[in-house]
Design a protein around this motif. Structure first.
Motif, PDB file in Angstrom:
ATOM      1  N   ALA A 108      47.974  42.179  34.634  1.00  0.00           N
ATOM      2  CA  ALA A 108      48.309  42.173  36.054  1.00  0.00           C
ATOM      3  C   ALA A 108      49.519  41.290  36.352  1.00  0.00           C
ATOM      4  CB  ALA A 108      47.109  41.701  36.870  1.00  0.00           C
ATOM      5  N   GLY A 109      50.152  40.756  35.302  1.00  0.00           N
ATOM      6  CA  GLY A 109      51.316  39.900  35.495  1.00  0.00           C
ATOM      7  C   GLY A 109      50.983  38.534  36.039  1.00  0.00           C
ATOM      8  N   CYS A 110      49.747  38.063  35.778  1.00  0.00           N
ATOM      9  CA  CYS A 110      49.296  36.774  36.302  1.00  0.00           C
ATOM     10  C   CYS A 110      49.193  35.726  35.193  1.00  0.00           C
ATOM     11  CB  CYS A 110      47.927  36.922  36.968  1.00  0.00           C
ATOM     12  SG  CYS A 110      47.920  37.997  38.412  1.00  0.00           S
ATOM     13  N   SER A 111      49.459  34.490  35.546  1.00  0.00           N
ATOM     14  CA  SER A 111      49.290  33.346  34.646  1.00  0.00           C
ATOM     15  C   SER A 111      48.480  32.288  35.378  1.00  0.00           C
ATOM     16  CB  SER A 111      50.653  32.765  34.238  1.00  0.00           C
ATOM     17  OG  SER A 111      51.436  33.726  33.560  1.00  0.00           O
ATOM     18  N   LEU A 112      47.415  31.808  34.732  1.00  0.00           N
ATOM     19  CA  LEU A 112      46.549  30.822  35.383  1.00  0.00           C
ATOM     20  C   LEU A 112      46.203  29.714  34.405  1.00  0.00           C
ATOM     21  CD1 LEU A 112      44.985  30.257  38.054  1.00  0.00           C
ATOM     22  CD2 LEU A 112      42.986  31.271  36.937  1.00  0.00           C
ATOM     23  N   TRP A 113      46.549  28.468  34.797  1.00  0.00           N
ATOM     24  CA  TRP A 113      46.253  27.277  33.999  1.00  0.00           C
ATOM     25  C   TRP A 113      44.881  26.787  34.424  1.00  0.00           C
ATOM     26  CZ3 TRP A 113      50.694  23.435  32.689  1.00  0.00           C
ATOM     27  CH2 TRP A 113      50.225  22.425  31.835  1.00  0.00           C
ATOM     28  N   PHE A 114      43.880  27.106  33.620  1.00  0.00           N
ATOM     29  CA  PHE A 114      42.486  26.807  33.930  1.00  0.00           C
ATOM     30  C   PHE A 114      42.142  25.383  33.506  1.00  0.00           C
ATOM     31  CE2 PHE A 114      37.848  27.410  32.795  1.00  0.00           C
ATOM     32  CZ  PHE A 114      37.404  27.550  34.095  1.00  0.00           C
ATOM     33  N   ALA A 115      41.062  24.819  34.092  1.00  0.00           N
ATOM     34  CA  ALA A 115      40.610  23.456  33.770  1.00  0.00           C
ATOM     35  C   ALA A 115      41.752  22.466  33.949  1.00  0.00           C
ATOM     36  CB  ALA A 115      40.047  23.389  32.354  1.00  0.00           C
ATOM     37  N   ASN A 116      42.386  22.547  35.093  1.00  0.00           N
ATOM     38  CA  ASN A 116      43.531  21.706  35.406  1.00  0.00           C
ATOM     39  C   ASN A 116      43.037  20.416  36.056  1.00  0.00           C
ATOM     40  OD1 ASN A 116      46.260  20.917  36.607  1.00  0.00           O
ATOM     41  ND2 ASN A 116      46.781  22.863  35.660  1.00  0.00           N
ATOM     42  N   GLY A 117      43.905  19.689  36.731  1.00  0.00           N
ATOM     43  CA  GLY A 117      43.502  18.445  37.386  1.00  0.00           C
ATOM     44  C   GLY A 117      43.465  17.274  36.427  1.00  0.00           C
ATOM     45  N   GLY A 118      42.435  16.440  36.560  1.00  0.00           N
ATOM     46  CA  GLY A 118      42.340  15.241  35.729  1.00  0.00           C
ATOM     47  C   GLY A 118      42.270  15.538  34.246  1.00  0.00           C
ATOM     48  N   LEU A 119      41.785  16.732  33.887  1.00  0.00           N
ATOM     49  CA  LEU A 119      41.704  17.093  32.475  1.00  0.00           C
ATOM     50  C   LEU A 119      43.077  17.174  31.817  1.00  0.00           C
ATOM     51  CD1 LEU A 119      38.862  19.763  32.566  1.00  0.00           C
ATOM     52  CD2 LEU A 119      38.892  17.751  31.097  1.00  0.00           C
ATOM     53  N   VAL A 120      44.105  17.505  32.577  1.00  0.00           N
ATOM     54  CA  VAL A 120      45.452  17.518  32.000  1.00  0.00           C
ATOM     55  C   VAL A 120      45.807  16.113  31.499  1.00  0.00           C
ATOM     56  CG1 VAL A 120      47.900  17.982  32.419  1.00  0.00           C
ATOM     57  CG2 VAL A 120      46.151  19.407  33.511  1.00  0.00           C
ATOM     58  N   SER A 121      45.431  15.108  32.264  1.00  0.00           N
ATOM     59  CA  SER A 121      45.745  13.727  31.881  1.00  0.00           C
ATOM     60  C   SER A 121      44.978  13.298  30.638  1.00  0.00           C
ATOM     61  CB  SER A 121      45.442  12.779  33.044  1.00  0.00           C
ATOM     62  OG  SER A 121      46.249  13.068  34.169  1.00  0.00           O
ATOM     63  N   THR A 122      43.672  13.609  30.573  1.00  0.00           N
ATOM     64  CA  THR A 122      42.915  13.180  29.398  1.00  0.00           C
ATOM     65  C   THR A 122      43.420  13.870  28.140  1.00  0.00           C
ATOM     66  OG1 THR A 122      41.164  14.809  29.854  1.00  0.00           O
ATOM     67  CG2 THR A 122      40.829  12.556  30.656  1.00  0.00           C
ATOM     68  N   ILE A 123      43.706  15.173  28.246  1.00  0.00           N
ATOM     69  CA  ILE A 123      44.208  15.895  27.077  1.00  0.00           C
ATOM     70  C   ILE A 123      45.558  15.330  26.640  1.00  0.00           C
ATOM     71  CG2 ILE A 123      44.947  18.124  26.188  1.00  0.00           C
ATOM     72  CD1 ILE A 123      41.872  17.705  26.641  1.00  0.00           C
ATOM     73  N   ALA A 124      46.433  15.041  27.608  1.00  0.00           N
ATOM     74  CA  ALA A 124      47.730  14.444  27.273  1.00  0.00           C
ATOM     75  C   ALA A 124      47.549  13.068  26.633  1.00  0.00           C
ATOM     76  CB  ALA A 124      48.609  14.355  28.520  1.00  0.00           C
ATOM     77  N   LEU A 125      46.556  12.299  27.101  1.00  0.00           N
ATOM     78  CA  LEU A 125      46.261  10.999  26.480  1.00  0.00           C
ATOM     79  C   LEU A 125      45.828  11.183  25.021  1.00  0.00           C
ATOM     80  CD1 LEU A 125      44.287   9.298  29.398  1.00  0.00           C
ATOM     81  CD2 LEU A 125      46.470   8.515  28.468  1.00  0.00           C
ATOM     82  N   GLY A 126      45.018  12.201  24.769  1.00  0.00           N
ATOM     83  CA  GLY A 126      44.624  12.487  23.402  1.00  0.00           C
ATOM     84  C   GLY A 126      45.811  12.874  22.539  1.00  0.00           C
ATOM     85  N   MET A 127      46.735  13.620  23.108  1.00  0.00           N
ATOM     86  CA  MET A 127      47.916  14.051  22.366  1.00  0.00           C
ATOM     87  C   MET A 127      48.779  12.869  21.952  1.00  0.00           C
ATOM     88  SD  MET A 127      49.126  17.409  24.539  1.00  0.00           S
ATOM     89  CE  MET A 127      48.201  18.938  24.539  1.00  0.00           C
ATOM     90  N   VAL A 128      49.080  11.974  22.912  1.00  0.00           N
ATOM     91  CA  VAL A 128      49.945  10.843  22.573  1.00  0.00           C
ATOM     92  C   VAL A 128      49.228   9.892  21.616  1.00  0.00           C
ATOM     93  CG1 VAL A 128      51.290  10.997  24.691  1.00  0.00           C
ATOM     94  CG2 VAL A 128      49.280   9.529  24.637  1.00  0.00           C
ATOM     95  N   GLY A 129      47.895   9.805  21.708  1.00  0.00           N
ATOM     96  CA  GLY A 129      47.152   8.982  20.765  1.00  0.00           C
ATOM     97  C   GLY A 129      47.235   9.526  19.354  1.00  0.00           C
ATOM     98  N   CYS A 130      47.104  10.831  19.211  1.00  0.00           N
ATOM     99  CA  CYS A 130      47.179  11.460  17.880  1.00  0.00           C
ATOM    100  C   CYS A 130      48.561  11.310  17.259  1.00  0.00           C
ATOM    101  CB  CYS A 130      46.803  12.938  17.982  1.00  0.00           C
ATOM    102  SG  CYS A 130      45.048  13.262  18.243  1.00  0.00           S
ATOM    103  N   GLU A 131      49.600  11.266  18.104  1.00  0.00           N
ATOM    104  CA  GLU A 131      50.966  11.121  17.585  1.00  0.00           C
ATOM    105  C   GLU A 131      51.170   9.810  16.836  1.00  0.00           C
ATOM    106  OE1 GLU A 131      53.338  13.127  17.339  1.00  0.00           O
ATOM    107  OE2 GLU A 131      53.131  14.687  18.862  1.00  0.00           O
TER     108      GLU A 131
END
Length: 402
Positions: A108-131
């Motif tokens: 349908a030509g749609c893009s949806l970023w699911f489980a957004n909000g505060g979860l974006v921050s925690t996942i990004a924190l995990g990413m920089v920690g793993c680096e």
């Protein structure tokens, strides 16, 4: 929560028009009057009707979904009916069911970023920690929710109680390539030190999706992450309340006959907490008057604690992410709107990433598979007053040991 998203879009975006669609005209108009920008207007919507949601979305380019999770199917159907929409979705329930609709969204030509909000921050924190490491053993996520029992909304009250419901099977950890779920409430205890005002606390497993979704992150696969778990802590008053519900068997209690009517003990307790929260949060006040019972402003601190090896040396990387105060420019606002900026602002930042092509994905996806640049994300958030704090790193630990 999405009030902060609207405010940030007003402050930072170049969108031509921003429509606040809600059933609560009075509170929506208060926010719109505070913003005082001709681009921001109100439209009533009936969330129980897919057609009415589609009516509001018709002609839009982008969508932010902050409706309660029970309306998720209506929202998804409405987005598909309109077609060609790009959006972010605060909800993080029914993962498999929602993600299973990714192909039809792409068609349908749609893009949806699911489980957004505060979860974006925690996942990004995990990413920089793993680096920080060559190989990663553990990724521990922490949610520090610090507000009094009466500092709440209906949705937040239900969320906290859901986290401790013994009948919920979504409390999980990821270990050796497998999800281990159905962990009991108040289990997996671990002491963790947050920045003030939270400080050192005993944390317990909560039903957040990081153990299920973070293994999908390329950095997690690259660093051979072995274990992932999410823990949380609420203010002592909340913990006391939730433990009392357990002690009185409220989650499995039968309804009671009272004065010719039938009542559910858990619903009665929840109703009182919600009523106290509504009463406390109804008045919009200057920021300095919001926390009349405490010396701190209700807030959430998100953290990650990653352990691994770097050049053969063991180490731990701890990152904290704190929210600004005041966020709404010192204007009269409600306490829970200030509190909720840790959720609302990521919605705005990620939607603008999608609008400018920094994230370009079809269908329905989550942060781990979005291609998010974690460093750019934190730069954008810090430009809005949030702060990323690195507490420990392998290099610091190595120099200390020498």
């Amino acid at each position: 929560m999405t009030s902060a998203c609207v405010y940030d879009l007003y402050q930072t975006s170049e969108f031509d028009e921003i429509i606040v669609a809600d059933a609560d005209k009075e509170n929506s108009k208060k926010l719109i009057d505070l913003i005082d920008d001709d681009r921001v207007t109100f439209e009533p919507v009936d969330a129980t009707s897919t057609d009415d949601i589609a009516r509001v979305l018709d002609g839009a380019d982008y969508v932010v979904n902050g409706l309660p999770y029970q309306f998720e199917e209506n929202v998804l159907d409405a987005i598909l009916n309109v077609g060609g929409l790009v959006g972010v979705d605060l909800n993080a329930f029914e993962f498999d069911e929602v993600l299973s609709r990714s192909d039809e969204f792409a068609e349908a030509g749609c893009s949806l970023w699911f489980a957004n909000g505060g979860l974006v921050s925690t996942i990004a924190l995990g990413m920089v920690g793993c680096e920080e490491f060559d190989e990663v053993e553990d990724v521990n996520f922490y949610w520090g929710m610090w507000r009094l029992l009466t500092q709440t909304t209906a949705g937040l009250t239900d969320t906290v109680t859901y986290e401790h419901d013994p009948n919920v099977d979504e409390r999980a950890r990821w270990e050796d390539g497998k999800v281990i779920n159905d962990l009991p409430p108040f289990s997996q205890r671990r002491t963790f030190e947050f920045p003030e005002p939270i400080g050192e606390q005993d944390t317990y497993v909560i039903s957040h999706p990081e153990p299920i979704t973070f293994p999908k992150a390329p950095i997690a696969q690259e660093k051979n992450v072995n274990r992932i778990i999410t823990r949380g802590v609420w203010h002592d008053k909340w913990t006391e309340y939730e433990r009392t519900l357990h002690a009185m068997d409220a989650f499995d209690a039968d309804s009671l006959d009272v004065d010719g009517g039938t009542v559910d003990p858990l619903e009665v307790a929840q109703a009182q907490v919600k009523r106290a929260g509504d009463k406390r949060d109804a008045k919009w006040r200057p920021p300095e008057e919001l926390s009349d019972e405490t010396e701190w402003t209700p807030q959430t601190i998100l953290s990650s604690e990653v352990t691994g090896t770097n050049a053969g040396e063991d180490g731990t990387a701890v990152f904290h992410f704190t929210q600004p105060f005041p966020f709404f420019g010192g204007n009269n606002i409600s306490m829970m709107r200030e509190y909720g900026c840790y959720v609302g602002v990521p919605l705005s930042v990620t939607l603008q990433f999608m609008a400018d092509g920094a994230v370009d994905k079809d269908g329905i996806f989550v942060t781990e598979t979005s291609g998010l640049d974690a460093e750019r994300y934190f730069e954008e958030m810090e430009a809005r007053g949030f702060e990323l704090i690195e507490k420990q790193s392998p290099a610091q630990l190595t120099s200390t040991s020498k």
